[in-house]
Design an enzyme around this catalytic site. Structure first.
Site, PDB file in Angstrom:
ATOM      1  N   CYS A 143     -14.908  79.853  43.019  1.00  0.00           N
ATOM      2  CA  CYS A 143     -13.631  79.759  43.194  1.00  0.00           C
ATOM      3  C   CYS A 143     -13.152  80.054  44.282  1.00  0.00           C
ATOM      4  O   CYS A 143     -14.231  80.550  45.379  1.00  0.00           O
ATOM      5  CB  CYS A 143     -12.973  81.282  42.674  1.00  0.00           C
ATOM      6  SG  CYS A 143     -13.381  81.462  40.571  1.00  0.00           S
ATOM      7  N   ARG A 150     -14.497  79.636  20.306  1.00  0.00           N
ATOM      8  CA  ARG A 150     -14.405  80.782  19.514  1.00  0.00           C
ATOM      9  C   ARG A 150     -13.106  80.964  18.468  1.00  0.00           C
ATOM     10  O   ARG A 150     -13.091  81.290  17.427  1.00  0.00           O
ATOM     11  CB  ARG A 150     -13.729  81.975  20.484  1.00  0.00           C
ATOM     12  CG  ARG A 150     -13.196  83.304  19.771  1.00  0.00           C
ATOM     13  CD  ARG A 150     -13.176  84.551  20.777  1.00  0.00           C
ATOM     14  NE  ARG A 150     -14.611  84.719  21.438  1.00  0.00           N
ATOM     15  CZ  ARG A 150     -14.602  85.363  22.551  1.00  0.00           C
ATOM     16  NH1 ARG A 150     -13.603  85.440  23.204  1.00  0.00           N
ATOM     17  NH2 ARG A 150     -15.754  85.180  23.082  1.00  0.00           N
ATOM     18  N   TYR A 151     -12.388  79.999  19.009  1.00  0.00           N
ATOM     19  CA  TYR A 151     -10.919  79.678  17.906  1.00  0.00           C
ATOM     20  C   TYR A 151     -11.140  78.517  17.358  1.00  0.00           C
ATOM     21  O   TYR A 151     -11.840  77.608  17.622  1.00  0.00           O
ATOM     22  CB  TYR A 151      -9.838  79.837  18.868  1.00  0.00           C
ATOM     23  CG  TYR A 151      -9.522  81.127  19.607  1.00  0.00           C
ATOM     24  CD1 TYR A 151      -8.777  82.249  18.678  1.00  0.00           C
ATOM     25  CD2 TYR A 151      -9.433  81.090  20.777  1.00  0.00           C
ATOM     26  CE1 TYR A 151      -8.618  83.248  19.248  1.00  0.00           C
ATOM     27  CE2 TYR A 151      -9.237  82.670  21.271  1.00  0.00           C
ATOM     28  CZ  TYR A 151      -8.690  83.516  20.819  1.00  0.00           C
ATOM     29  OH  TYR A 151      -8.401  84.649  21.390  1.00  0.00           O
ATOM     30  N   ARG A 178     -15.686  87.582  34.946  1.00  0.00           N
ATOM     31  CA  ARG A 178     -16.828  86.691  35.166  1.00  0.00           C
ATOM     32  C   ARG A 178     -17.755  86.620  36.097  1.00  0.00           C
ATOM     33  O   ARG A 178     -18.545  85.782  36.335  1.00  0.00           O
ATOM     34  CB  ARG A 178     -16.451  85.207  34.478  1.00  0.00           C
ATOM     35  CG  ARG A 178     -15.673  85.050  33.512  1.00  0.00           C
ATOM     36  CD  ARG A 178     -15.927  83.500  32.792  1.00  0.00           C
ATOM     37  NE  ARG A 178     -15.159  83.281  31.850  1.00  0.00           N
ATOM     38  CZ  ARG A 178     -13.703  82.688  31.920  1.00  0.00           C
ATOM     39  NH1 ARG A 178     -13.655  82.088  32.911  1.00  0.00           N
ATOM     40  NH2 ARG A 178     -12.968  82.619  30.765  1.00  0.00           N
ATOM     41  N   CYS A 224     -12.642  87.393  42.927  1.00  0.00           N
ATOM     42  CA  CYS A 224     -11.545  88.554  42.844  1.00  0.00           C
ATOM     43  C   CYS A 224     -12.503  89.754  42.333  1.00  0.00           C
ATOM     44  O   CYS A 224     -13.322  89.556  41.813  1.00  0.00           O
ATOM     45  CB  CYS A 224     -10.719  88.133  41.692  1.00  0.00           C
ATOM     46  SG  CYS A 224      -9.833  86.364  41.870  1.00  0.00           S
ATOM     47  N   ASP A 245     -10.464  94.293  31.248  1.00  0.00           N
ATOM     48  CA  ASP A 245     -11.440  94.366  30.321  1.00  0.00           C
ATOM     49  C   ASP A 245     -12.828  95.208  30.584  1.00  0.00           C
ATOM     50  O   ASP A 245     -12.645  95.776  31.668  1.00  0.00           O
ATOM     51  CB  ASP A 245     -12.043  93.059  29.959  1.00  0.00           C
ATOM     52  CG  ASP A 245     -12.765  92.217  30.990  1.00  0.00           C
ATOM     53  OD1 ASP A 245     -13.566  92.770  31.946  1.00  0.00           O
ATOM     54  OD2 ASP A 245     -12.578  91.126  31.201  1.00  0.00           O
ATOM     55  N   ASP A 249      -8.278  91.231  25.342  1.00  0.00           N
ATOM     56  CA  ASP A 249      -9.330  90.319  25.061  1.00  0.00           C
ATOM     57  C   ASP A 249     -10.445  91.244  24.302  1.00  0.00           C
ATOM     58  O   ASP A 249     -11.130  92.126  25.119  1.00  0.00           O
ATOM     59  CB  ASP A 249      -9.599  89.483  26.280  1.00  0.00           C
ATOM     60  CG  ASP A 249     -10.161  88.164  25.744  1.00  0.00           C
ATOM     61  OD1 ASP A 249     -10.414  87.988  24.395  1.00  0.00           O
ATOM     62  OD2 ASP A 249      -9.980  87.200  26.724  1.00  0.00           O
ATOM     63  N   ARG A 262      -9.587  75.318  19.761  1.00  0.00           N
ATOM     64  CA  ARG A 262      -9.662  75.032  21.056  1.00  0.00           C
ATOM     65  C   ARG A 262     -10.865  75.813  21.450  1.00  0.00           C
ATOM     66  O   ARG A 262     -11.442  76.610  20.972  1.00  0.00           O
ATOM     67  CB  ARG A 262      -8.453  75.814  21.482  1.00  0.00           C
ATOM     68  CG  ARG A 262      -8.224  77.191  21.213  1.00  0.00           C
ATOM     69  CD  ARG A 262      -6.564  77.329  21.096  1.00  0.00           C
ATOM     70  NE  ARG A 262      -6.407  78.970  21.034  1.00  0.00           N
ATOM     71  CZ  ARG A 262      -6.123  79.555  19.894  1.00  0.00           C
ATOM     72  NH1 ARG A 262      -6.466  78.827  18.678  1.00  0.00           N
ATOM     73  NH2 ARG A 262      -5.767  80.843  19.820  1.00  0.00           N
ATOM     74  N   CYS A 283     -12.895  90.326  38.628  1.00  0.00           N
ATOM     75  CA  CYS A 283     -13.312  89.262  37.910  1.00  0.00           C
ATOM     76  C   CYS A 283     -14.099  89.619  36.829  1.00  0.00           C
ATOM     77  O   CYS A 283     -14.925  90.334  36.747  1.00  0.00           O
ATOM     78  CB  CYS A 283     -14.015  88.181  38.741  1.00  0.00           C
ATOM     79  SG  CYS A 283     -14.450  86.667  37.769  1.00  0.00           S
ATOM     80  N   LYS A 305      -8.254  87.582  21.816  1.00  0.00           N
ATOM     81  CA  LYS A 305      -7.004  87.972  22.212  1.00  0.00           C
ATOM     82  C   LYS A 305      -6.123  88.786  21.442  1.00  0.00           C
ATOM     83  O   LYS A 305      -5.845  87.932  20.324  1.00  0.00           O
ATOM     84  CB  LYS A 305      -6.026  87.051  23.103  1.00  0.00           C
ATOM     85  CG  LYS A 305      -6.556  86.548  24.059  1.00  0.00           C
ATOM     86  CD  LYS A 305      -6.266  85.202  24.913  1.00  0.00           C
ATOM     87  CE  LYS A 305      -6.766  84.874  26.122  1.00  0.00           C
ATOM     88  NZ  LYS A 305      -8.088  83.935  25.614  1.00  0.00           N
TER      89      LYS A 305
HETATM   90  C1  LIG Z   1      -8.045  82.711  25.923  1.00  0.00           C
HETATM   91  C2  LIG Z   1      -9.123  81.554  25.317  1.00  0.00           C
HETATM   92  C3  LIG Z   1      -8.661  80.576  24.682  1.00  0.00           C
HETATM   93  C4  LIG Z   1      -7.103  80.162  24.664  1.00  0.00           C
HETATM   94  O1  LIG Z   1      -6.482  81.036  23.895  1.00  0.00           O
HETATM   95  P1  LIG Z   1      -4.789  80.921  23.800  1.00  0.00           P
HETATM   96  O2  LIG Z   1      -4.492  82.229  23.164  1.00  0.00           O
HETATM   97  O3  LIG Z   1      -4.630  79.804  22.981  1.00  0.00           O
HETATM   98  O4  LIG Z   1      -4.291  80.836  25.293  1.00  0.00           O
HETATM   99  C5  LIG Z   1      -9.477  79.664  23.996  1.00  0.00           C
HETATM  100  N1  LIG Z   1     -11.011  80.163  23.767  1.00  0.00           N
HETATM  101  C6  LIG Z   1     -11.343  81.293  24.490  1.00  0.00           C
HETATM  102  C7  LIG Z   1     -12.927  81.565  24.488  1.00  0.00           C
HETATM  103  C8  LIG Z   1     -10.758  82.127  25.051  1.00  0.00           C
HETATM  104  O5  LIG Z   1     -10.950  83.227  25.410  1.00  0.00           O
HETATM  105  S1  SF4 Z   2     -10.456  86.221  38.234  1.00  0.00           S
HETATM  106 FE1  SF4 Z   2     -12.816  85.481  38.520  1.00  0.00          FE
HETATM  107  S2  SF4 Z   2     -12.968  83.324  37.668  1.00  0.00           S
HETATM  108 FE2  SF4 Z   2     -10.660  83.937  38.016  1.00  0.00          FE
HETATM  109  S3  SF4 Z   2     -10.184  83.056  40.132  1.00  0.00           S
HETATM  110 FE3  SF4 Z   2     -10.776  85.289  40.462  1.00  0.00          FE
HETATM  111  S4  SF4 Z   2     -13.114  85.181  40.561  1.00  0.00           S
HETATM  112 FE4  SF4 Z   2     -12.385  83.170  39.834  1.00  0.00          FE
END
Ligand SMILES: *Cc1c(COP(=O)(O)O)cnc(C)c1O
Ligand code: SF4
Length: 394
Positions: free
Chosen positions: A148, A135-136, A157, A152, A317, A354, A139, A155, A361
């Site tokens: 995991c 996305r960025y 995801r 959680c 979120d 986010d 990175r 979560c 973010k």
């Molecule tokens: C959070 C995230 C990152 C890392 O973001 P930072 O602000 O540099 O910590 C990179 N890619 C994605 C898709 C993210 O959600």
């Molecule tokens: S928030 Fe989701 S991805 Fe993160 S540790 Fe918990 S279950 Fe795993």
């Protein structure tokens, strides 16, 4: 001193003064008193003995009717899995226990609002290859495991974690590595999941080794909740050898409440730091758990004692079935405002949303700007006193 000399919680007495140690209570095995030390301190045992059924859960805590109902209706949507270690921190009788609220299904999960989203952060649409979000510019987020230690309830995801059909196939990891290898603008790789500490040491070693062969990759971060939900994982010297081998390594973990900060957690983070990792934390602002400046301040103070820098606090979120955890955005800003100036700047995380749909973010901050008149800029401080600053003409 290195991690091979700090193996048990007793060894921590060699490092920290008593008043620091006292902030990290030694917790017994609680309802698992009958389990031998050799099992308890074996992370494989912890994983294969996770609490996943209502009957197992009933032996550990006194469930409310609501919790039982939620389990029956809701666990079909998102499985329950709690490590015996994390379960031992739960309050037997209090349904508002912050450990319990993060791990035991609640009725709120059954509510899906029309504004809730299946893929709240738009991670799937920014996937050039399955298992990697780009996305960025510089990175990527690289998913290397879909499980995991503890699942959680909040979560984001959920749709992927613990879902066998979304298992991070070996091929996905290879495709992700290939993508990173071929895209030389990638300077920073966030290795996440699921949880990368869920992998066997040799698998993690392989992935980190491949990343370290790429001369455009500088920052390698691991996002793991094991220091919170399964700190016993970090008793494994093999894991720490892997971390030491692929420096520099940054680790971001996920503490949400001071109750999670036990002596065992202190041991895990001390060992990670001794292996050379730089430690950070991302919390999620959760209603009834940490949406209070006193709790957030205590959490952040204790993070610093474990050499963990508070990094982000996320607004909860728009994932489906977690609306019962959401607070108003104003609450998050208020908490940050009540911390800034009143305590160490080091202890203050950046509050972010986010953005739904994949905007990334976005920082949310209290406003300290008052007005600008000509060259004069009026600002206010944490005590709400105003000050004038004079800009020069350009
Ligand atoms: C959070 C995230 C990152 C890392 O973001 P930072 O602000 O540099 O910590 C990179 N890619 C994605 C898709 C993210 O959600
Ligand atoms: S928030 Fe989701 S991805 Fe993160 S540790 Fe918990 S279950 Fe795993």
């Amino acid at each position: 001193m290195d991690f091979t000399t700090i193996k048990t919680i007793e060894d921590l007495d060699k490092i920290y003064p008593k008043h620091i140690l006292d902030k990290f209570p030694i917790r017994g095995k609680g309802p698992f008193e009958h389990v031998s030390d050799s099992d308890w301190y074996d992370w494989h045992w912890q994983l294969s003995n996770r609490i996943t059924t209502l009957d197992q859960l009933k032996k550990i805590i006194n469930l409310t009717n609501d919790e039982q109902e939620a389990f029956k209706l809701g666990s079909a949507m998102f499985k329950m899995a709690i490590t015996p270690y994390y379960a031992s921190l739960m309050d037997r009788n209090d349904p508002h226990c912050p450990v319990r609220m993060q791990s035991v299904p609640a009725k709120g999960e059954l509510t899906v609002l029309p504004t809730d989203l299946k893929d709240p952060l738009g991670e799937d649409k920014d996937m050039p290859v399955p298992g990697l979000t780009h996305r960025y510019p510089d990175r990527v987020l690289f998913y290397v495991s879909h499980d995991c230690a503890m699942l959680c309830r909040h979560c984001t995801r959920k749709r992927k974690v613990a879902n066998p059909t979304s298992a991070a196939l070996r091929q996905h990891v290879e495709d992700g590595l290939k993508y990173i290898r071929e895209n030389r603008q990638i300077r920073d790789v966030v290795v996440s999941g699921g949880d990368p500490f869920h992998l066997a040491n040799d698998k993690l070693d392989y992935i980190l080794g491949e990343l370290r062969k790429m001369d455009h990759v500088e920052v390698v971060r691991l996002g793991t909740r094991n220091p919170v939900t399964l700190p016993i994982r970090v008793r494994d010297d093999g894991l720490l050898q892997v971390i030491q081998k692929h420096q520099p390594i940054h680790i971001n973990t996920h503490y949400n409440h001071p109750k999670e900060m036990t002596r065992e957690a202190l041991l895990a983070n001390t060992r990670l730091a001794l292996a050379g990792a730089d430690l950070g934390n991302q919390s999620v602002l959760l209603k009834g758990i940490n949406d209070d400046e006193k709790i957030m301040t205590e959490l952040c103070h204790k993070l610093l004692l474990m050499k963990i820098r508070p990094y982000y606090v996320y607004q909860c979120d728009l994932a489906e079935g977690i609306s019962h955890f959401r607070t108003p955005i104003s609450k998050g800003i208020e908490i940050i405002e009540k911390m800034r100036g009143w305590t160490s700047g080091l202890a203050i995380p950046q509050y972010v949303i986010d953005a739904p749909g994949g905007g990334g973010k976005i920082p949310m901050n209290p406003n300290y700007f008052v007005k600008k008149e000509g060259n004069k800029v009026t600002i206010r401080n944490f005590k709400n006193n105003q000050y004038d600053y004079y800009e020069v003409d350009e």
